[in-house]
Design a protein around this motif. Structure first.
Motif, short mmCIF file in Angstrom:
data_model
loop_
_atom_site.label_atom_id
_atom_site.label_comp_id
_atom_site.label_asym_id
_atom_site.label_seq_id
_atom_site.Cartn_x
_atom_site.Cartn_y
_atom_site.Cartn_z
N UNK A 79 39.54 62.33 33.92
CA UNK A 79 39.46 61.88 35.29
C UNK A 79 38.01 61.97 35.73
N UNK A 80 37.53 60.70 35.96
CA UNK A 80 36.09 60.87 36.26
C UNK A 80 35.85 61.08 37.62
N UNK A 81 37.13 61.16 38.47
CA UNK A 81 36.92 61.74 39.97
C UNK A 81 36.21 60.50 40.60
N UNK A 82 36.28 59.18 40.48
CA UNK A 82 35.87 58.17 41.01
C UNK A 82 36.89 57.45 41.53
N UNK A 83 36.67 56.97 42.84
CA UNK A 83 37.66 55.85 43.39
C UNK A 83 37.12 54.78 43.92
N UNK A 84 37.49 53.59 43.85
CA UNK A 84 37.15 52.33 44.26
C UNK A 84 38.13 51.80 45.22
N UNK A 85 37.79 51.27 46.22
CA UNK A 85 38.55 50.56 47.41
C UNK A 85 38.14 49.25 47.44
N UNK A 86 39.01 48.40 47.27
CA UNK A 86 38.55 46.90 47.15
C UNK A 86 39.44 45.80 47.73
N UNK A 87 39.32 44.81 48.04
CA UNK A 87 40.02 43.78 48.64
C UNK A 87 40.83 43.34 47.18
N UNK A 88 42.18 43.23 47.45
CA UNK A 88 42.76 42.59 46.38
C UNK A 88 42.64 40.97 46.32
N UNK A 89 42.51 40.53 45.05
CA UNK A 89 42.08 39.16 44.91
C UNK A 89 43.14 38.31 45.49
N UNK A 90 42.94 37.26 46.07
CA UNK A 90 43.84 36.41 46.89
C UNK A 90 44.87 35.98 45.77
N UNK A 91 44.49 35.55 44.40
CA UNK A 91 45.54 35.18 43.57
C UNK A 91 46.57 36.16 43.10
N UNK A 92 46.50 37.38 43.39
CA UNK A 92 47.47 38.33 42.87
C UNK A 92 48.08 39.16 44.42
N UNK A 93 47.55 38.80 45.55
CA UNK A 93 48.01 39.19 46.76
C UNK A 93 49.48 39.16 46.99
N UNK A 94 50.12 38.27 46.51
CA UNK A 94 51.66 38.11 46.59
C UNK A 94 52.39 39.21 46.06
N UNK A 95 51.80 39.85 45.11
CA UNK A 95 52.46 41.13 44.37
C UNK A 95 52.69 42.48 45.29
N UNK A 96 52.00 42.42 46.50
CA UNK A 96 52.06 43.46 47.45
C UNK A 96 52.74 43.20 48.89
N UNK A 97 53.07 44.11 49.32
CA UNK A 97 53.60 43.89 50.88
C UNK A 97 52.60 43.00 51.75
N UNK A 98 53.25 41.95 52.60
CA UNK A 98 52.34 41.24 53.20
C UNK A 98 51.14 41.74 53.91
N UNK A 99 51.36 42.90 54.35
CA UNK A 99 50.25 43.68 55.30
C UNK A 99 49.18 44.27 54.35
N UNK A 100 49.45 44.25 53.09
CA UNK A 100 48.61 45.12 52.17
C UNK A 100 47.47 44.25 51.73
N UNK A 101 46.02 44.59 52.00
CA UNK A 101 44.99 43.50 51.47
C UNK A 101 44.04 44.25 50.58
N UNK A 102 44.15 45.80 50.40
CA UNK A 102 43.29 46.59 49.63
C UNK A 102 43.96 47.53 48.60
N UNK A 103 43.15 47.92 47.81
CA UNK A 103 43.79 48.64 46.78
C UNK A 103 42.97 49.82 46.62
N UNK A 104 43.30 51.00 46.11
CA UNK A 104 42.54 52.11 45.76
C UNK A 104 42.63 52.12 44.25
N UNK A 105 41.72 52.41 43.59
CA UNK A 105 41.49 52.28 42.03
C UNK A 105 40.81 53.60 41.63
#
Length: 161
Positions: A79-105
């Motif tokens: 575990x590199x103990x790094x986290x990235x928070x980014x906006x989900x690419x529009x082409x894949x946003x339909x996979x998430x609940x409608x109000x979700x726009x960001x992911x933590x990686x």
């Protein structure tokens, strides 16, 4: 009768930089986006799934590499103990609940022996390549994936010291 509720993806994922001790990095090409090369990535399947469990499942599903085997022990996953928070690419946003726009990686490294066999999930990825770390970073479509690969030598130094 009502249709079953749609299961949305959880907006928390892992990025696993799989590499050899010589810093060759495994990249896989997405089946749904030809030319998009990446490391293993994937979201939690359920709210209680640990990040380590997510890594183990995703690596096995996407590459056939079994973390916890004699060839690739659990201790090879870092575990590199790094986290990235980014906006989900529009082409894949339909996979998430409608109000979700960001992911933590969450970023992990996985050291495997040179010559480790790879068995792709054909519905997810079409081809793979082992590349020197700088070349692998240049080929990634995701900026956070490229940045993680560029950090690989630093993480390897901290393991060996």
């Amino acid at each position: 009768m009502a249709a079953p509720a749609r299961a949305f993806k959880i907006p928390e994922s892992v990025l696993v930089v799989i590499h050899t001790p010589a810093l060759d990095v495994l990249l896989i090409e997405r089946a749904d986006a030809p030319g998009f090369w990446q490391s293993v990535t994937g979201s939690k399947d359920r709210p209680g799934e640990s990040l380590t469990e997510t890594c183990m499942r995703e690596v096995q599903e996407e590459t056939g590499i079994e973390i916890g085997s004699s060839a690739v022990p659990l201790s090879a996953l870092a575990d590199w103990r790094l986290a990235n928070r980014y906006e989900i690419y529009p082409r894949w946003r339909h996979r998430y609940a409608p109000e979700v726009t960001h992911n933590t990686e969450h970023v992990f490294g996985l050291s495997v022996p040179a010559g480790t066999p790879v068995q792709l999930a054909p519905r997810e990825h079409t081809q793979f390549a082992w590349l020197p770390w700088r070349e692998a970073a240049d080929r990634c479509f995701s900026p956070s994936n490229a940045e993680a690969i560029l950090l690989l030598p630093r993480f390897m130094e901290s393991v060996s010291t």
